[in-house]
Scaffold this motif. Structure first.
Motif, PDB file in Angstrom:
ATOM      1  N   TRP A 101       0.867  -1.067  -0.117  1.00 36.93           N
ATOM      2  CA  TRP A 101      -0.008   0.054  -0.019  1.00 36.93           C
ATOM      3  C   TRP A 101       0.956   1.226  -0.291  1.00 36.93           C
ATOM      4  CZ3 TRP A 101      -4.493   2.302  -0.547  1.00 36.93           C
ATOM      5  CH2 TRP A 101      -5.605   1.746  -0.693  1.00 36.93           C
ATOM      6  N   VAL A 102       1.674   1.191   0.888  1.00 35.29           N
ATOM      7  CA  VAL A 102       2.526   2.552   0.900  1.00 35.29           C
ATOM      8  C   VAL A 102       3.636   2.691  -0.279  1.00 35.29           C
ATOM      9  CG1 VAL A 102       2.456   3.071   3.252  1.00 35.29           C
ATOM     10  CG2 VAL A 102       4.523   1.515   2.470  1.00 35.29           C
ATOM     11  N   THR A 103       3.860   1.589  -0.855  1.00 33.76           N
ATOM     12  CA  THR A 103       4.757   1.791  -2.255  1.00 33.76           C
ATOM     13  C   THR A 103       3.685   2.179  -3.199  1.00 33.76           C
ATOM     14  OG1 THR A 103       5.981  -0.228  -1.616  1.00 33.76           O
ATOM     15  CG2 THR A 103       5.911   0.333  -3.933  1.00 33.76           C
ATOM     16  N   ALA A 104       2.585   1.675  -3.161  1.00 39.64           N
ATOM     17  CA  ALA A 104       1.602   2.472  -4.138  1.00 39.64           C
ATOM     18  C   ALA A 104       1.338   3.670  -4.110  1.00 39.64           C
ATOM     19  CB  ALA A 104       0.069   1.504  -3.933  1.00 39.64           C
ATOM     20  N   LEU A 105       1.275   4.382  -2.867  1.00 36.24           N
ATOM     21  CA  LEU A 105       1.098   5.726  -2.573  1.00 36.24           C
ATOM     22  C   LEU A 105       2.132   6.357  -3.131  1.00 36.24           C
ATOM     23  CD1 LEU A 105      -0.380   5.809   1.008  1.00 36.24           C
ATOM     24  CD2 LEU A 105      -1.658   6.075  -1.071  1.00 36.24           C
ATOM     25  N   ALA A 106       3.525   6.078  -2.631  1.00 36.33           N
ATOM     26  CA  ALA A 106       4.533   6.726  -2.946  1.00 36.33           C
ATOM     27  C   ALA A 106       4.978   6.484  -4.693  1.00 36.33           C
ATOM     28  CB  ALA A 106       6.003   6.133  -2.377  1.00 36.33           C
ATOM     29  N   ARG A 107       4.720   5.537  -5.310  1.00 35.06           N
ATOM     30  CA  ARG A 107       4.993   5.513  -6.733  1.00 35.06           C
ATOM     31  C   ARG A 107       3.853   6.259  -7.447  1.00 35.06           C
ATOM     32  NH1 ARG A 107       6.101  -0.942  -7.757  1.00 35.06           N
ATOM     33  NH2 ARG A 107       8.235  -0.844  -7.311  1.00 35.06           N
ATOM     34  N   GLU A 108       2.604   6.194  -7.135  1.00 34.62           N
ATOM     35  CA  GLU A 108       1.700   7.018  -7.759  1.00 34.62           C
ATOM     36  C   GLU A 108       1.605   8.393  -7.320  1.00 34.62           C
ATOM     37  OE1 GLU A 108      -1.122   4.932  -9.647  1.00 34.62           O
ATOM     38  OE2 GLU A 108      -0.177   3.000  -9.449  1.00 34.62           O
ATOM     39  N   GLY A 109       2.194   8.719  -6.535  1.00 36.15           N
ATOM     40  CA  GLY A 109       1.958  10.161  -5.665  1.00 36.15           C
ATOM     41  C   GLY A 109       0.488  10.455  -5.598  1.00 36.15           C
ATOM     42  N   ALA A 110      -0.305   9.334  -5.328  1.00 39.85           N
ATOM     43  CA  ALA A 110      -1.619   9.517  -5.114  1.00 39.85           C
ATOM     44  C   ALA A 110      -2.052   9.283  -3.937  1.00 39.85           C
ATOM     45  CB  ALA A 110      -2.286   8.340  -5.712  1.00 39.85           C
ATOM     46  N   LYS A 111      -3.261   9.813  -3.371  1.00 41.14           N
ATOM     47  CA  LYS A 111      -3.736   9.981  -1.957  1.00 41.14           C
ATOM     48  C   LYS A 111      -4.421   8.628  -1.927  1.00 41.14           C
ATOM     49  CE  LYS A 111      -4.458  14.514  -0.560  1.00 41.14           C
ATOM     50  NZ  LYS A 111      -5.102  15.692  -1.326  1.00 41.14           N
ATOM     51  N   THR A 112      -4.513   8.197  -0.668  1.00 39.46           N
ATOM     52  CA  THR A 112      -5.190   6.906  -0.313  1.00 39.46           C
ATOM     53  C   THR A 112      -6.587   6.736  -1.005  1.00 39.46           C
ATOM     54  OG1 THR A 112      -3.975   6.622   1.767  1.00 39.46           O
ATOM     55  CG2 THR A 112      -6.010   5.233   1.422  1.00 39.46           C
ATOM     56  N   SER A 113      -7.373   7.889  -0.784  1.00 42.15           N
ATOM     57  CA  SER A 113      -8.639   7.859  -1.262  1.00 42.15           C
ATOM     58  C   SER A 113      -8.631   7.844  -2.963  1.00 42.15           C
ATOM     59  CB  SER A 113      -9.433   8.982  -0.709  1.00 42.15           C
ATOM     60  OG  SER A 113      -8.833  10.433  -1.086  1.00 42.15           O
ATOM     61  N   GLU A 114      -7.838   8.412  -3.425  1.00 43.91           N
ATOM     62  CA  GLU A 114      -7.793   8.511  -4.973  1.00 43.91           C
ATOM     63  C   GLU A 114      -7.404   6.958  -5.611  1.00 43.91           C
ATOM     64  OE1 GLU A 114      -5.935  12.778  -5.487  1.00 43.91           O
ATOM     65  OE2 GLU A 114      -4.571  11.246  -5.578  1.00 43.91           O
ATOM     66  N   LEU A 115      -6.642   6.307  -4.804  1.00 46.16           N
ATOM     67  CA  LEU A 115      -6.437   4.836  -5.227  1.00 46.16           C
ATOM     68  C   LEU A 115      -7.583   4.064  -4.882  1.00 46.16           C
ATOM     69  CD1 LEU A 115      -2.757   3.949  -3.702  1.00 46.16           C
ATOM     70  CD2 LEU A 115      -3.430   4.737  -6.000  1.00 46.16           C
ATOM     71  N   ALA A 116      -8.230   4.118  -3.863  1.00 40.34           N
ATOM     72  CA  ALA A 116      -9.580   3.480  -3.447  1.00 40.34           C
ATOM     73  C   ALA A 116     -10.838   3.975  -4.551  1.00 40.34           C
ATOM     74  CB  ALA A 116      -9.935   3.583  -1.882  1.00 40.34           C
ATOM     75  N   GLY A 117     -10.526   5.306  -4.715  1.00 34.66           N
ATOM     76  CA  GLY A 117     -11.591   5.596  -5.893  1.00 34.66           C
ATOM     77  C   GLY A 117     -11.282   5.107  -7.288  1.00 34.66           C
ATOM     78  N   ARG A 118     -10.411   4.329  -7.399  1.00 41.47           N
ATOM     79  CA  ARG A 118     -10.274   3.553  -8.701  1.00 41.47           C
ATOM     80  C   ARG A 118     -10.874   2.521  -8.751  1.00 41.47           C
ATOM     81  NH1 ARG A 118      -3.570   4.591  -9.640  1.00 41.47           N
ATOM     82  NH2 ARG A 118      -3.691   6.733  -9.409  1.00 41.47           N
ATOM     83  N   ILE A 119     -11.571   1.928  -7.549  1.00 42.67           N
ATOM     84  CA  ILE A 119     -12.106   0.436  -7.600  1.00 42.67           C
ATOM     85  C   ILE A 119     -13.615   0.769  -7.860  1.00 42.67           C
ATOM     86  CG2 ILE A 119     -12.483  -1.422  -5.978  1.00 42.67           C
ATOM     87  CD1 ILE A 119      -9.595  -0.858  -7.052  1.00 42.67           C
ATOM     88  N   PRO A 120     -14.097   0.104  -8.846  1.00 43.36           N
ATOM     89  CA  PRO A 120     -15.754   0.497  -9.091  1.00 43.36           C
ATOM     90  C   PRO A 120     -16.293   0.110  -7.830  1.00 43.36           C
ATOM     91  CG  PRO A 120     -14.647  -1.405 -10.664  1.00 43.36           C
ATOM     92  CD  PRO A 120     -13.734  -0.797  -9.462  1.00 43.36           C
ATOM     93  N   ALA A 121     -17.446   0.971  -7.502  1.00 45.58           N
ATOM     94  CA  ALA A 121     -18.030   1.070  -6.340  1.00 45.58           C
ATOM     95  C   ALA A 121     -18.710  -0.158  -6.272  1.00 45.58           C
ATOM     96  CB  ALA A 121     -18.563   2.452  -5.930  1.00 45.58           C
ATOM     97  N   THR A 122     -18.998  -0.880  -5.032  1.00 45.51           N
ATOM     98  CA  THR A 122     -20.229  -1.737  -4.939  1.00 45.51           C
ATOM     99  C   THR A 122     -20.478  -1.640  -3.372  1.00 45.51           C
ATOM    100  OG1 THR A 122     -18.609  -3.591  -4.313  1.00 45.51           O
ATOM    101  CG2 THR A 122     -18.874  -3.601  -6.371  1.00 45.51           C
ATOM    102  N   VAL A 123     -21.642  -2.280  -3.050  1.00 41.37           N
ATOM    103  CA  VAL A 123     -22.069  -2.302  -1.810  1.00 41.37           C
ATOM    104  C   VAL A 123     -22.054  -4.050  -1.316  1.00 41.37           C
ATOM    105  CG1 VAL A 123     -23.900  -1.936  -0.253  1.00 41.37           C
ATOM    106  CG2 VAL A 123     -23.446  -0.203  -2.060  1.00 41.37           C
ATOM    107  N   MET A 124     -21.508  -4.178  -0.074  1.00 40.44           N
ATOM    108  CA  MET A 124     -21.485  -5.805   0.289  1.00 40.44           C
ATOM    109  C   MET A 124     -21.997  -5.610   1.843  1.00 40.44           C
ATOM    110  SD  MET A 124     -17.947  -8.143   0.286  1.00 40.44           S
ATOM    111  CE  MET A 124     -17.945  -8.992  -1.236  1.00 40.44           C
TER     112      MET A 124
END
Ligand code: MG
Length: 455
Positions: free
Chosen positions: A346-369
Motif C-alpha cells: 500500500w505505501v509503495t503504491a502511494l509513493a510510486r503513484e504520488g496519489a492519495k489513499t482515497s484516490e487509489l480507493a476511488g479507482r475501484i468500481p463502487a459496490t455495496v457488500m
C-alpha cells in the motif's frame, strides 16, 4: 473433544470450554506425530490464554519427540516464513485470529509453511480419533529453544520483493496510523515502518491481548482509527487483526475503505507489474473482476479458506491474490495472507503513484457488500441451501463453497463458517437498495427452509 471446531483453518474453541491444556497438548502431540519427528516452529498471538496454550502445545510436541522453536508473540505470516527458513517439518500458530478474546485456536502449517490442505487435515483428524499420540520415553523426548529474530527475517523477505520500493517510500515521507488492536502485529509493524522510513503513529501497539475493540478489522470496528488518521494529518491508516495476517485501510479523510477494497487496490497496483491471473475466494468482491479485466487478467475463485487460495495460486502460478477480508497473498514473498506485506504494498503504491489513499480507493468500481451471520442451531444446512436455490430461479448457481447465486448486477453467497457455528451470508450489488433486497429475500427463504419439516 466436544466444543472444538476442526477445519482447514485449524482447531478452534473457547478456552476452558473445550479448549484446555489437555486438549491442546493432545492436538499438538498428534500434529507432531503427523509432521514427523523434527523441528516444529511455534508462535502465538497476544491473547491472554496464549501463554497457557504455548506451554501445552510445547509439552505435546516435546512429548512425541519433536524439537520446538518458540518464536513468542509473532504474526501468523512470520511463523509461515520461519517454517521455511528453519526447514521445519511443520509449524503451529496459536491464534484465534479475529475471534473474541475468549477463543483460541491452533493454525497448523505443513513443512511448506502453508496451512494444511483438506487431505492433510483429514489425515490428522484420523490420528486424533484413532487413540492417544505416540508419547515417547524419556530419552526420546524433544528439546525446546527460543528465537526472537524471526520478525526481522520476515521483514527482510518483504523488503527484498521488487514490488516493495523502499527508497520511494522513504522519499515520499509518508505518515501512517497503525492500529494493532493489542495483538501480535505491533513489534513487526514497528520494524517494517522503521526500515521503510515510514513515520508511524500507534494505536494499541502493546501486545496485551486485551482487545480494545472487536478485533475484526471491518469498518464498523475502526472508529478510533478513523478519527486518529485525520487528527494526525496522516496519509493512511492501517488496522491489523490480532495475528496480523489481515489488514484494512482507512483513507486520509478518516474513511474506512473496507477490507475488500483494501485487497482490490493492491491487486490493481501489483497486477500490471507481475501479470498472470488473480486467485481469490468465492466470497471476495466482484470489483476484483473489474480490476482484473482492466489489466487483461482472469479471476479464479476457490472455496473460502486461505489454503484453498494458496493451493490454487501455486497450481496456476498466480503472483497476486488473496481473500477479500483483507488478506493479501504474493507467493513470491509468502504464499499465505500477510498483513505486513499488505502495508508495504500500500505505501509503495502511494509513493510510486504520488496519489492519495482515497484516490487509489476511488479507482475501484463502487459496490455495496453486506456480511451477515445466520444461526444454524438445529437446522439442516443442505435443506436451507436447496430452499434458497429454488427461491432464486434464473440465477447462475455456483457450488464452489456452499451456495452462491449470481444475479443481475450482484450475488448472494451462503456457506457454513469454517471458524464459527454459523452460516455466513454475503451479498454484493451496485446499490444499497439492491443488496438490502437480496439480503431480505435470502433471510426470508432461509427462515422458510429452516422451518420446513426435515426430509
Ligand atoms: Mg487473522
Amino acid at each position: 473433544m466436544e466444543g472444538l471446531i476442526f477445519s482447514v483453518s485449524g482447531a478452534r474453541g473457547i478456552v476452558g470450554k473445550g479448549l484446555d491444556p489437555g486438549v491442546l497438548a493432545g492436538l499438538a502431540g498428534h500434529f507432531g506425530g503427523w509432521a514427523g519427528r523434527g523441528l516444529v516452529v511455534v508462535g502465538r498471538d497476544s491473547r491472554v490464554s496464549g501463554e497457557m496454550a504455548m506451554a501445552a502445545v510445547t509439552s505435546g510436541l516435546l512429548g512425541v519427540g519433536c524439537d520446538v522453536v518458540d518464536l513468542g508473540i509473532v504474526s501468523t505470516p512470520t511463523v509461515e516464513v520461519a517454517v521455511r527458513k528453519l526447514a521445519a517439518v511443520g509449524g503451529i500458530q496459536i491464534s484465534a485470529s479475529h475471534n473474541p478474546a475468549a477463543w483460541n485456536a491452533l493454525k497448523l502449517l505443513s513443512s511448506r509453511g502453508i496451512f494444511l490442505t483438506k487431505a492433510e487435515a483429514t489425515e490428522l483428524e484420523a490420528r486424533i480419533h484413532g487413540g492417544p499420540p505416540s508419547w515417547q520415553v524419556w530419552d526420546r523426548l524433544g528439546s525446546r529453544s527460543a528465537r526472537s529474530d524471526l520478525s526481522g527475517v520476515h521483514v527482510d523477505e518483504i523488503l527484498a520483493s521488487p514490488l516493495v520500493d523502499r527508497e520511494r517510500v522513504a522519499a515520499a515521507r509518508l505518515h501512517a496510523v497503525v492500529d494493532c488492536v493489542a495483538g501480535a502485529g505491533g513489534e513487526i509493524a514497528g520494524i517494517l515502518c522503521e526500515r521503510l522510513g515510514l513515520k508511524a503513529t500507534w494505536l494499541h501497539r502493546e501486545p496485551t491481548g486485551r482487545f480494545p475493540r472487536n478485533p475484526e478489522p471491518v469498518p464498523e470496528n475502526l472508529g478510533e482509527l478513523a478519527a486518529a488518521v485525520p487528527a494526525a494529518g496522516a496519509d493512511i491508516g492501517f488496522a491489523l487483526d490480532p495475528d496480523a495476517d489481515r489488514v484494512a485501510v482507512v483513507d486520509e479523510t478518516g474513511r474506512p475503505i473496507g477490507e475488500e477494497v483494501t485487497l482490490a487496490v493492491v491487486v490493481d497496483t501489483v497486477l500490471p507489474q507481475v501479470g498472470g491471473d488473480v486467485v481469490v475466494n468465492v466470497s471476495t468482491t466482484m470489483a476484483i473482476d473489474d480490476v482484473a479485466a482492466r489489466h487483461g487478467a482472469s479471476v479464479h475463485r476457490t472455496p473460502v479458506g486461505e489454503v484453498n487460495v494458496t493451493e490454487r495460486m501455486l497450481e496456476i502460478g498466480a503472483r497476486i491474490g488473496g481473500e477479500g477480508n483483507g488478506g493479501v497473498i504474493v507467493p513470491a514473498v509468502n504464499p499465505g495472507r500477510d498483513g505486513l506485506l499488505g502495508m508495504a504494498l500500500w505505501v509503495t503504491a502511494l509513493a510510486r503513484e504520488g496519489a492519495k489513499t482515497s484516490e487509489l480507493a476511488g479507482r475501484i468500481p463502487a459496490t455495496v457488500m453486506r456480511k451477515e451471520k445466520l444461526e444454524i442451531k438445529g437446522i439442516s444446512v443442505d435443506q436451507v441451501l436447496e430452499g434458497l436455490e429454488s427461491g432464486f430461479p434464473g440465477a447462475v448457481v455456483d457450488r464452489t463453497d456452499g451456495l452462491k447465486l449470481l444475479l443481475d448486477g450482484g450475488w448472494v453467497h451462503v456457506r457454513k463458517s469454517n471458524t464459527e457455528p454459523i452460516l455466513r451470508l454475503l451479498a454484493e450489488g451496485r446499490t444499497a437498495d439492491s443488496v438490502d433486497e437480496m439480503v431480505r429475500k435470502t433471510r426470508r427463504l432461509v427462515a422458510q427452509a429452516a422451518a420446513a419439516p426435515k426430509v
